[in-house]
Enzyme design. Structure first.
Site, PDB file in Angstrom:
ATOM      1  N   ALA A  49     -49.274   9.769 -46.809  1.00 39.34           N
ATOM      2  CA  ALA A  49     -50.479  10.576 -47.173  1.00 39.34           C
ATOM      3  C   ALA A  49     -51.579   9.520 -46.674  1.00 39.34           C
ATOM      4  O   ALA A  49     -52.581  10.229 -45.927  1.00 39.34           O
ATOM      5  CB  ALA A  49     -50.918  10.534 -48.704  1.00 39.34           C
ATOM      6  N   GLU A  50     -51.290   8.300 -46.457  1.00 41.34           N
ATOM      7  CA  GLU A  50     -52.361   7.428 -46.105  1.00 41.34           C
ATOM      8  C   GLU A  50     -52.568   7.544 -44.375  1.00 41.34           C
ATOM      9  O   GLU A  50     -53.379   7.889 -43.825  1.00 41.34           O
ATOM     10  CB  GLU A  50     -52.212   5.859 -46.148  1.00 41.34           C
ATOM     11  CG  GLU A  50     -52.763   5.383 -47.589  1.00 41.34           C
ATOM     12  CD  GLU A  50     -51.750   4.436 -48.223  1.00 41.34           C
ATOM     13  OE1 GLU A  50     -52.270   3.917 -49.156  1.00 41.34           O
ATOM     14  OE2 GLU A  50     -50.705   4.047 -47.519  1.00 41.34           O
ATOM     15  N   TYR A  51     -51.356   7.916 -43.995  1.00 41.86           N
ATOM     16  CA  TYR A  51     -51.314   7.930 -42.269  1.00 41.86           C
ATOM     17  C   TYR A  51     -51.929   9.356 -42.102  1.00 41.86           C
ATOM     18  O   TYR A  51     -52.830   9.428 -40.993  1.00 41.86           O
ATOM     19  CB  TYR A  51     -49.915   7.984 -41.930  1.00 41.86           C
ATOM     20  CG  TYR A  51     -49.699   8.170 -40.609  1.00 41.86           C
ATOM     21  CD1 TYR A  51     -49.973   7.208 -39.526  1.00 41.86           C
ATOM     22  CD2 TYR A  51     -49.291   9.441 -40.184  1.00 41.86           C
ATOM     23  CE1 TYR A  51     -49.642   7.525 -38.357  1.00 41.86           C
ATOM     24  CE2 TYR A  51     -49.108   9.734 -38.840  1.00 41.86           C
ATOM     25  CZ  TYR A  51     -49.368   8.759 -37.928  1.00 41.86           C
ATOM     26  OH  TYR A  51     -49.175   9.026 -36.503  1.00 41.86           O
ATOM     27  N   LYS A 133     -40.730  20.836 -46.154  1.00 46.04           N
ATOM     28  CA  LYS A 133     -40.902  19.666 -44.898  1.00 46.04           C
ATOM     29  C   LYS A 133     -39.801  18.678 -45.266  1.00 46.04           C
ATOM     30  O   LYS A 133     -40.221  17.984 -46.052  1.00 46.04           O
ATOM     31  CB  LYS A 133     -42.309  19.604 -44.909  1.00 46.04           C
ATOM     32  CG  LYS A 133     -42.326  18.484 -43.488  1.00 46.04           C
ATOM     33  CD  LYS A 133     -43.937  18.310 -43.090  1.00 46.04           C
ATOM     34  CE  LYS A 133     -43.943  17.750 -41.829  1.00 46.04           C
ATOM     35  NZ  LYS A 133     -43.427  16.325 -41.844  1.00 46.04           N
ATOM     36  N   ARG A 154     -36.184  12.705 -31.263  1.00 45.21           N
ATOM     37  CA  ARG A 154     -37.598  13.228 -30.855  1.00 45.21           C
ATOM     38  C   ARG A 154     -37.979  12.230 -29.932  1.00 45.21           C
ATOM     39  O   ARG A 154     -38.701  12.609 -28.933  1.00 45.21           O
ATOM     40  CB  ARG A 154     -38.408  13.553 -31.991  1.00 45.21           C
ATOM     41  CG  ARG A 154     -39.811  13.841 -31.453  1.00 45.21           C
ATOM     42  CD  ARG A 154     -40.781  14.473 -32.517  1.00 45.21           C
ATOM     43  NE  ARG A 154     -41.046  13.607 -33.398  1.00 45.21           N
ATOM     44  CZ  ARG A 154     -41.771  13.617 -34.490  1.00 45.21           C
ATOM     45  NH1 ARG A 154     -42.567  14.919 -34.591  1.00 45.21           N
ATOM     46  NH2 ARG A 154     -42.132  12.886 -35.322  1.00 45.21           N
ATOM     47  N   LYS A 307     -45.228  28.984 -41.009  1.00 44.85           N
ATOM     48  CA  LYS A 307     -45.040  29.348 -39.582  1.00 44.85           C
ATOM     49  C   LYS A 307     -45.095  30.964 -39.740  1.00 44.85           C
ATOM     50  O   LYS A 307     -44.578  31.638 -40.375  1.00 44.85           O
ATOM     51  CB  LYS A 307     -43.633  28.898 -39.202  1.00 44.85           C
ATOM     52  CG  LYS A 307     -43.151  27.506 -39.285  1.00 44.85           C
ATOM     53  CD  LYS A 307     -41.681  27.259 -38.726  1.00 44.85           C
ATOM     54  CE  LYS A 307     -41.334  25.688 -39.005  1.00 44.85           C
ATOM     55  NZ  LYS A 307     -40.010  25.824 -38.738  1.00 44.85           N
ATOM     56  N   CYS A 466     -62.359 -13.615 -22.337  1.00 39.97           N
ATOM     57  CA  CYS A 466     -61.778 -13.940 -23.368  1.00 39.97           C
ATOM     58  C   CYS A 466     -60.194 -13.559 -23.253  1.00 39.97           C
ATOM     59  O   CYS A 466     -59.569 -12.562 -22.748  1.00 39.97           O
ATOM     60  CB  CYS A 466     -62.219 -12.833 -24.475  1.00 39.97           C
ATOM     61  SG  CYS A 466     -61.162 -12.672 -25.943  1.00 39.97           S
TER      62      CYS A 466
END
Ligand code: IVH
Length: 715
Positions: A49-51, A133, A154, A307, A466
């Site tokens: 969820a954070e992603y 999912k 994938r 879908k 740098c």
């Protein structure tokens, strides 16, 4: 410094372009790091969820400022490149990703967008296949004449890993397709997963044997598939649900639900919770019902997928970047945990910008161990800025604090709050460094906003001097999407740089002449034949495509897609280089020409001008072009009547929406541009066309009606 009061999540619509630019860049880097950990190392450090929150924000920035989109942008990429242990397989049809919905409104918007795109009325029914999912690994199974020939992961979406021998050990994957209508070539796609029960049992066994313990079922499924010995995979209980397809020489069915039925008929398992829905309400009810069942299921799911059922509609809807318009993943909400912030470190990026990274006491959040968390920038740590981040308003983060970490859905973790009651007496406020941690210890400056104010992002002022920035550029230069030099990974670049052997890109090509007897076996990651292999990998790359070359220069805002657009637009290095030098001198005609290219806007032009305006960069380029041969760009391959032409759509179209028209034009090899210039070949004008029609007349550009256009493209 202008101290801003912390606003709750600043809307993307309210950001200035400069703020958005800075945030976009930061998010891109962050997402890239997380993708790598997730896809390549099977070790995500943040929750889904954070992603997703990061991706969502990132997509919103790109939707508002399309000129930010570049191919190194995560929106154009699905996961990081494969890890290299298995033979690589190029997917006949790329394996793409799904856009995410979190709130019910997102689902309503999704359906609304489809309705508008297809020009459907409110009461026209759209059927959707609603599916859980599965949180596993997507897999592409290629059957030829009904026999399984290849199974590929994938990977980065374009190229995956050949895990055929391992996949053959899965009971759920038929070796031979049975039944009717089996096409000669048929790629069945779906998810490999491990049940929760099998995962727990496996971890018990691993622990007892002193082996790796996996963080979650997804990682253990990935680890089990990446075995060199198929008998190990065979001993790990993996399942497979079929839900999609890649290349098909013929289509046995014309709906998603029909295809799922056909997969079953051929001998596959499909998910039993899959349901055909006929309205937004039914989709949302499906999400709720599956969420309630989630904990009781014996496999992990992280949301549901909707879908469009009709395949002819799927085809018309097509894709935006790497996600289909016809499908969306509706995710479940975030999971949280409490831990202690041990330290804060600074990471310096290629362009010198700083990212403070929080080092956490490792903690499991939603099944993944989290140890690092991005703290964005100084204002964020002080609890006063960082528009769009998740931290509770007014919270300063101190070293030693107990913090609440959230992983929302997929991957990226965020600190969402500080538990003030638990703040120890010796908690230390963090003092943002005034000097770059690089050996030059240069002063830190703040990036400017569009209005000339100080932004919240700090950067090293060392620029070309740098060493951190130089190293980061060299890493990009040798990376897969740029020069793709096998055996010249990040570690090796650091090693060569620290030894003074490679200080700039041209040095890579003179390395052999200068150091014919390198002792690379002493460097971690190199084997015995490594020197020979490295030198030959470098030699191979002395011939390089124009788009890769442009991308490898590492100009800001020039990612893969932009580099490709520039390469196609100019055709040769000489033409692009001349244009770059002219743009740097402010030559208006060249700027206008560059601006007329598809996907090239102000930001990119400014960046090219800044790049070629620097004598240091011109030197780097000159030395480099002395070592390599840059091939001219390929012409678009299509043989359609409009291939290579530039077309502008204006006014309202009657048979299709503007987006659909543009997508079709691009599919046929044409460029769909936003404004009319003398380089435009056709303006397709519908009723209500205004200034663009006038511009077309001014430049003598051919004006077509919608019907004439359709005739031209043969539809
Ligand atoms: S459809 C064009 N259906 O989710 C996209 N994906 O974010 C085709 N996934 O890579 C994917 N369950 O690994 C689809 N029922 C389902 C899925 C599903 C899990 C995963 C898959 C994909 C990712 C997309």
């Amino acid at each position: 410094m202008v101290v801003k009061a912390k606003k709750p999540l600043a809307e993307v619509a309210k950001l200035t372009k400069a703020q958005a630019k800075v945030e976009h860049k930061r998010l891109a880097l962050e997402i890239e790091g997380h993708d790598k950990r997730y896809y390549q190392n099977d070790a995500p450090s943040v929750t889904d969820a954070e992603y997703d929150a990061l991706r969502r924000r990132f997509n919103a920035l790109e939707a508002r400022f399309p000129e930010f989109v570049s191919s190194d942008s995560p929106s154009r990429r699905v996961g990081a490149a494969p890890s290299g242990r298995f033979r690589k397989v190029r997917h006949a049809v790329p394996m793409l990703s799904l856009d995410n919905a979190f709130a019910e409104e997102d689902v309503i918007d999704f359906v609304g967008r489809i309705r508008r795109f297809l020009k459907l009325d409110e009461d026209d029914r759209i059927d959707f296949s609603a599916e859980p999912k599965i949180d596993g690994l997507s897999m592409s199974l290629r059957y030829e004449d009904g026999e399984l020939v290849t199974a590929a992961t994938r990977g980065d979406g374009a190229e995956g890993e050949d895990v055929t021998a391992n996949i053959r050990t899965l009971e759920d994957v038929p070796q031979k397709l049975r039944g009717r209508k089996v096409p000669d070539v048929c790629e069945v796609r779906g998810e490999v997963y491990m049940t929760k029960k099998a995962f727990l049992a496996l971890n018990e066994r691993q622990k007892a044997a002193g082996d790796t313990v996996f963080a979650n079922p997804r990682n253990s499924a990935a680890g089990s598939l990446r075995q060199k010995d198929p008998s190990i995979t065979a001993s790990r209980p993996l399942g497979f649900f079929a839900y999609a397809w890649g290349e098909m020489s013929a289509m046995p069915e014309d709906t998603q639900s029909g295809m799922i039925g056909w997969f079953e008929h051929c001998g596959f398992k499909t998910n039993p919770l899959t349901k055909l829905c006929h309205s937004v309400e039914q989709l949302i009810a499906f999400h709720r019902k599956i969420e309630q069942q989630r904990a009781r299921l014996d496999y992990d799911i992280d949301g549901v997928v909707y879908k469009v059922d009709r395949l002819d509609w799927q085809e018309r809807l097509g894709f935006v970047s790497r996600t289909p318009r016809w499908a969306i993943a509706h995710k479940f909400p975030a999971e949280r945990a409490t831990t202690v912030l041990r330290d804060i470190e600074i990471q310096v990026g290629r362009t010198g910008s700083f990212t403070p990274v929080g080092k956490l006491e490792p903690v499991g959040v939603g099944g993944v161990i989290v140890q690092n968390v991005t703290l964005h920038n100084e204002d964020y740590i002080r609890g006063i800025g960082g528009d769009g981040e998740q931290l509770r308003e007014g919270r300063e983060i101190m070293i030693g604090d107990t913090v609440i970490v959230q992983r929302a859905g997929d991957v990226i973790p965020q600190i969402v709050d500080v538990v003030l009651d638990k703040r120890p007496r010796d908690a230390k406020p963090y003092h943002f460094p005034k000097k770059c941690p690089c050996p030059l210890h240069t002063d830190v400056v703040r990036e400017e906003t569009a209005t000339g104010e100080e932004g919240s992002r700090a950067r090293c002022s060392g620029e070309f001097a740098c060493p951190y920035q130089k190293i980061e550029h060299l890493k990009l230069f040798a990376s897969r999407r740029a020069f793709d030099i096998d055996g010249l990974g990040e570690k090796q670049i650091e090693f060569f740089f620290e030894n003074g052997w490679v200080k700039e890109p041209a040095d890579i090509f003179t390395l052999q002449a200068r150091n014919p007897k390198l002792k690379l076996e002493e460097i971690e990651g190199y084997g015995e034949t490594s020197v020979r292999n490295l030198f030959s990998a470098i030699e191979v790359r002395r011939r390089i495509s124009l788009e890769r070359f442009i991308y490898a220069l590492g100009m800001r805002h020039v990612g893969e897609t932009t580099a490709l657009a520039l390469a196609r637009g100019y055709g040769s290095w000489k033409a692009f280089h001349d244009a770059g030098l002219k743009v740097a001198k402010g030559d208006e005609e060249t700027i206008a020409e560059m601006d007329a290219l598809d996907q090239i806007g102000d930001t990119v032009i400014k960046s090219i001008a800044a790049y070629f305006g620097e004598s240091h960069n011109r030197g780097i380029v000159e030395r480099l072009t002395g070592e390599v041969t840059i091939l001219d760009a390929e012409k678009p391959k299509s043989n359609s009547a409009v291939a290579g032409k530039t077309v502008v759509f204006t006014g309202s179209l009657e048979k299709m929406t503007r987006d659909e028209a543009k997508a079709t034009a691009e599919r046929l090899g044409a460029k769909a541009a936003g404004s009319v210039s003398k380089k435009t070949d056709y303006v397709v004008a519908g009723p209500g066309a205004g200034s663009k029609l006038a511009d077309a007349r001014k430049h003598g550009v051919a004006v077509l009606t919608e019907d004439e256009w359709l005739k031209l493209i043969g539809e």
